[in-house]
Design an enzyme around this catalytic site. Structure first.
Site, PDB file in Angstrom:
ATOM      1  N   GLU A 101     -43.347   8.326 -16.598  1.00 41.26           N
ATOM      2  CA  GLU A 101     -43.260   9.549 -17.390  1.00 41.26           C
ATOM      3  C   GLU A 101     -43.088   9.213 -18.874  1.00 41.26           C
ATOM      4  OE1 GLU A 101     -41.525  12.829 -14.340  1.00 41.26           O
ATOM      5  OE2 GLU A 101     -40.077  11.418 -15.130  1.00 41.26           O
ATOM      6  N   CYS A 147     -41.414   9.385 -26.535  1.00 43.12           N
ATOM      7  CA  CYS A 147     -40.489   8.522 -25.799  1.00 43.12           C
ATOM      8  C   CYS A 147     -41.286   7.838 -24.684  1.00 43.12           C
ATOM      9  CB  CYS A 147     -39.385   9.424 -25.244  1.00 43.12           C
ATOM     10  SG  CYS A 147     -38.174   8.554 -24.289  1.00 43.12           S
ATOM     11  N   CYS A 194     -36.175   1.321 -12.763  1.00 40.66           N
ATOM     12  CA  CYS A 194     -35.244   0.547 -13.581  1.00 40.66           C
ATOM     13  C   CYS A 194     -34.192  -0.089 -12.672  1.00 40.66           C
ATOM     14  CB  CYS A 194     -34.562   1.443 -14.612  1.00 40.66           C
ATOM     15  SG  CYS A 194     -33.524   0.511 -15.761  1.00 40.66           S
ATOM     16  N   CYS A 252     -27.590   2.687 -14.399  1.00 44.89           N
ATOM     17  CA  CYS A 252     -26.601   3.435 -15.192  1.00 44.89           C
ATOM     18  C   CYS A 252     -26.241   4.730 -14.449  1.00 44.89           C
ATOM     19  CB  CYS A 252     -27.171   3.765 -16.571  1.00 44.89           C
ATOM     20  SG  CYS A 252     -27.629   2.287 -17.492  1.00 44.89           S
ATOM     21  N   CYS A 260     -27.939   8.306 -15.300  1.00 43.43           N
ATOM     22  CA  CYS A 260     -29.382   8.334 -15.554  1.00 43.43           C
ATOM     23  C   CYS A 260     -30.191   8.538 -14.276  1.00 43.43           C
ATOM     24  CB  CYS A 260     -29.785   7.027 -16.232  1.00 43.43           C
ATOM     25  SG  CYS A 260     -31.555   6.887 -16.512  1.00 43.43           S
ATOM     26  N   CYS A 274     -33.108  13.195 -22.215  1.00 41.98           N
ATOM     27  CA  CYS A 274     -32.620  11.835 -22.107  1.00 41.98           C
ATOM     28  C   CYS A 274     -31.900  11.616 -20.773  1.00 41.98           C
ATOM     29  CB  CYS A 274     -31.652  11.629 -23.262  1.00 41.98           C
ATOM     30  SG  CYS A 274     -31.560   9.964 -23.769  1.00 41.98           S
TER      31      CYS A 274
END
Ligand code: SF4
Length: 361
Positions: free
Chosen positions: A92, A105, A112, A116, A119, A348
């Site tokens: 994305e 972005c 990933c 975190c 996220c 974010c």
């Protein structure tokens, strides 16, 4: 991707052209046609002779191309693109529009591994790194798409401007500094005047804090802006929110950031996602102010963006302003970013929606 011409810097294209017995300047046409004109067929690079185009094709050179699978638009103007890669993986990319800025972005990995806690991308397991071509193509395609929309919309007269991207931030899916070579190469390609020509001060790499890679980046001959995701003023809390914090301490990060600022002569920003009751009290703000007092770094305060399966709650305007007030009073330069792209999960820490229900850890 050895034969993907989009994955090459101008210097690498020059080497290919010279190896084929041709003049070096011809590489400029290949680079410009790919990154400025957006062509995806070698046969379309018409300034090259037919025999040279044939030779490139015979030697299996090609030009890769991402495919737009879906495009969602938030009422605030944020656009989220879902791209399909050549192997069927998906990523994305988010376009944020402000008064003067259009910031893209970009993603750097499929998924990933950093896990975190705040996220959504952390729920998508790491499948692979993106190539430089796949990173750059997110910019190329969005610019082209935005220009097409502008052309179709006669209300916008300057179509070139309408498609223009003023800033690129490496803050989408993935940890950029764990895909170091492709990321640095993509910065070189985006910054090249023969292509997109995006100024180096308009390119920001955002890292969760891989301290040795920050120092390595400082030693390069090209220096984008750097943002380091901090999110806590103490190591124990940071390690809970970001497992990478168990490996690199806050002191390591502040030292690496200082090294980058001095060596690269570029601004460093610390990012801080504010989560209600977890890291947003006055005490946290005071501790952060003390840590960063002499760092000459800026702090970006980002409101936490909720997503399914995460129990954290956003701090809300009042707590954010109180936190910002403590930092401001300590002389720390701050920017507060409130939510954008909420309705389409483009804010974010929300990317990865495309994988929901398919690939949860
Ligand atoms: S915040 Fe960045 S590094 Fe952390 S899990 Fe999300 S994408 Fe990965």
């Amino acid at each position: 991707m050895d034969k993907d011409l989009k994955d090459k810097t101008l210097t690498e294209l020059e080497q290919i052209v010279v190896r084929l017995g041709q003049k070096k300047y011809l590489a400029g046409y290949i680079f410009g046609f790919i990154h400025d004109k957006g062509i995806s067929e070698i046969s379309q690079i018409t300034p090259l002779s037919k025999p040279l185009r044939a030779k490139l094709t015979e030697q299996n050179y090609f030009i890769s191309q991402l495919k737009i699978l879906r495009k969602l638009t938030d009422p605030d103007g944020t656009i989220k693109y879902l791209f399909e890669l050549s192997d069927g993986n998906r990523i994305e990319t988010v376009l944020l529009s402000g008064d003067e800025r259009r910031t893209l972005c970009v993603s750097t990995q499929v998924g990933c591994a950093m896990n975190c806690a705040f996220c959504a991308t952390a729920k998508v397991k790491l499948r692979r790194n993106l190539t430089a071509a796949e990173i750059v193509d997110q910019v190329n395609i969005v610019v082209r798409d935005a220009s097409c929309v502008a052309r179709a919309n006669y209300a916008i007269r300057n179509t070139h401007d309408a498609g223009r991207i003023t800033n690129v931030v490496y803050m989408g899916m993935g940890e950029p500094l764990l895909n170091y070579d492709a990321v640095v190469k993509s910065v070189r390609i985006l910054n090249d005047p023969a292509g997109k020509n995006i100024g180096i001060r308009h390119i920001t790499i955002s890292t969760c804090g891989i301290a040795p890679a920050i120092k390595k980046l400082a030693e390069e001959d090209i220096h984008p802006r750097l943002a380091v995701s901090l999110n806590a003023p103490a190591d124990a809390l940071r390690a809970k929110l970001m497992p990478v914090g168990a490996k690199y301490s806050i002191a390591d990060l502040i030292e690496a950031a200082k090294f980058y600022r001095l060596k690269a002569k570029q601004r460093v920003t610390f990012e801080y996602v504010l989560i209600k009751g977890i890291n947003d009290t006055v005490l946290h703000a005071q501790m952060l102010a003390k840590l960063l007092r002499n760092s000459r770094c800026r702090v970006n305060l980002i409101e936490f963006n909720p997503h399914p399966g995460c129990e954290f709650v956003a701090s809300g305007r009042e707590r954010i302003e109180r936190f910002a007030g403590v930092l401001g009073a300590a002389g720390i330069r701050i920017t507060v970013r409130f939510k954008m792209g909420q309705s389409i999960k483009a804010a974010c820490g929300q990317l990865g929606a495309a994988w929901e229900g398919k690939d949860e850890r």
